[in-house]
Scaffold this motif. Structure first.
Motif, PDB file in Angstrom:
ATOM      1  N   SER A 283      37.382  28.724 -27.660  1.00  0.00           N
ATOM      2  CA  SER A 283      38.228  27.993 -28.216  1.00  0.00           C
ATOM      3  C   SER A 283      39.563  29.100 -28.368  1.00  0.00           C
ATOM      4  O   SER A 283      39.690  30.180 -27.652  1.00  0.00           O
ATOM      5  CB  SER A 283      38.295  27.789 -29.766  1.00  0.00           C
ATOM      6  OG  SER A 283      37.888  29.340 -30.329  1.00  0.00           O
ATOM      7  N   SER A 284      40.430  28.750 -27.688  1.00  0.00           N
ATOM      8  CA  SER A 284      41.804  29.203 -27.867  1.00  0.00           C
ATOM      9  C   SER A 284      42.013  30.449 -28.287  1.00  0.00           C
ATOM     10  O   SER A 284      42.218  30.335 -29.706  1.00  0.00           O
ATOM     11  CB  SER A 284      43.142  28.427 -27.574  1.00  0.00           C
ATOM     12  OG  SER A 284      43.114  26.930 -26.719  1.00  0.00           O
ATOM     13  N   VAL A 285      42.751  30.916 -28.202  1.00  0.00           N
ATOM     14  CA  VAL A 285      43.358  32.072 -29.279  1.00  0.00           C
ATOM     15  C   VAL A 285      44.986  32.416 -29.062  1.00  0.00           C
ATOM     16  O   VAL A 285      45.730  32.406 -27.776  1.00  0.00           O
ATOM     17  CB  VAL A 285      42.979  33.272 -28.420  1.00  0.00           C
ATOM     18  CG1 VAL A 285      43.580  35.135 -28.905  1.00  0.00           C
ATOM     19  CG2 VAL A 285      41.130  33.824 -28.671  1.00  0.00           C
ATOM     20  N   ALA A 286      45.620  32.375 -29.869  1.00  0.00           N
ATOM     21  CA  ALA A 286      47.203  32.401 -30.155  1.00  0.00           C
ATOM     22  C   ALA A 286      47.225  33.827 -29.795  1.00  0.00           C
ATOM     23  O   ALA A 286      46.805  35.145 -29.241  1.00  0.00           O
ATOM     24  CB  ALA A 286      47.507  32.587 -31.958  1.00  0.00           C
ATOM     25  N   PRO A 287      49.082  34.129 -28.808  1.00  0.00           N
ATOM     26  CA  PRO A 287      49.614  34.437 -28.056  1.00  0.00           C
ATOM     27  C   PRO A 287      49.470  35.882 -29.003  1.00  0.00           C
ATOM     28  O   PRO A 287      49.499  35.799 -30.226  1.00  0.00           O
ATOM     29  CB  PRO A 287      51.007  34.424 -28.032  1.00  0.00           C
ATOM     30  CG  PRO A 287      50.790  32.799 -27.635  1.00  0.00           C
ATOM     31  CD  PRO A 287      49.684  32.207 -29.202  1.00  0.00           C
TER      32      PRO A 287
END
Length: 294
Positions: A283-287
């Motif tokens: 799943s996506s990871v924040a900057p």
């Protein structure tokens, strides 16, 4: 079993069985420029292109700086005469396979060849950023020459940047032949469809896999064993996900440590993130995130 029985009975029977399978089931029907001899020809063309980009590393000859222009011109003429046949045959193969009508394979092959040669200065410019990224990112590197001459990732990324141009032009088979040559030699598997920004560095490299629809931003660093892969190559009905975004996006300034696995076409690793070794990310990871496994 006697040799006489083998020659008179067994071999004719096996030959008939294999002939039947080849004719009825499958055989490599890609033309003389894309068969086994053609594959070796593509290898030779790739080596010539790499020698144009880095004569001191990939050429077999000792070339003085005074003769560099002559050498490059001769190599590009050699590539042009040889490669046009392979390109034309690859487009002709695609036309036959897709039952195209009124296709001008020769004209299309000529444009692809011309576009590739025109792109070589830009490819070299980007590769120099890759080399400098390795120098800046590896304390063990003593010089740019050491990196170009000895780091396997340089051949892998240089091959990829050539193969990617051909992939974008819709050339069948040949880009994959090129990428798999680099894969077999370096242990780094980059599909020619992957989009990779500048200042890219793979440290060590062995076992890295980058899938077809992956995108990688600028100044990204990977370590050995990293996989940028797909959650599944099949949809719910069991059909291949052809044409879909299957592999992750890696934004600028990301570091991914050894044996991390990042999967999925909707997965985005945000700018400046650090992904620790042996992690599994779907799943996506924040900057600016730091992801690691205890």
């Amino acid at each position: 079993m006697s040799i006489k029985h083998l020659l008179s009975e067994i071999i004719p029977e096996i030959s008939n069985m294999l002939e039947k399978s080849i004719k009825e089931d499958y055989h490599v029907a890609v033309g003389e420029e894309l068969g086994r001899s053609g594959r070796e020809g593509v290898y030779d063309i790739l080596d010539a292109l790499l020698s144009v980009l880095f004569p001191g590393c990939f050429s077999e000859d000792n070339i003085s700086i005074e003769n560099i222009n002559q050498y490059i011109s001769e190599q590009l003429r050699y590539v042009s005469y040889r490669f046009i046949k392979h390109l034309k045959d690859s487009f002709n193969y695609m036309c036959i396979d897709q039952k195209c009508k009124d296709c001008d394979c020769e004209q299309r092959a000529g444009k692809v060849l011309s576009d590739l040669i025109k792109t070589l200065p830009e490819i070299r410019k980007i590769l120099i950023t890759d080399i400098r990224a390795a120098k800046d990112g590896d304390p063990a590197a003593t010089s740019l020459d050491e990196i170009v001459l000895s780091y396997p990732y340089i051949e892998a990324i240089a091959t990829h940047r050539i193969a990617h141009e051909l992939y974008k032009s819709g050339v069948p088979i040949i880009p994959r032949i090129m990428s798999e040559k680099a894969h077999s030699k370096t242990g780094i598997d980059i599909h020619p469809g992957a989009k990779i920004g500048e200042s890219f560095f793979i440290d060590h490299g062995t076992g890295v896999v980058i899938g077809e629809t992956a995108t990688i931003g600028n100044r990204v660093k990977l370590y050995q064993g990293v996989t940028l892969g797909a959650l599944s190559p099949f949809d719910k009905e069991g059909n291949p996900r052809v044409g879909e975004k299957r592999h992750p996006d890696i934004e600028d300034d990301v570091i991914i440590y050894a044996n991390a696995t990042i999967l999925g076409g909707k997965t985005v690793i945000g700018k400046g993130s650090i992904i620790g070794g042996n992690t599994w990310v779907t799943s996506s990871v924040a900057p600016g995130s730091v992801i690691y496994k205890n």
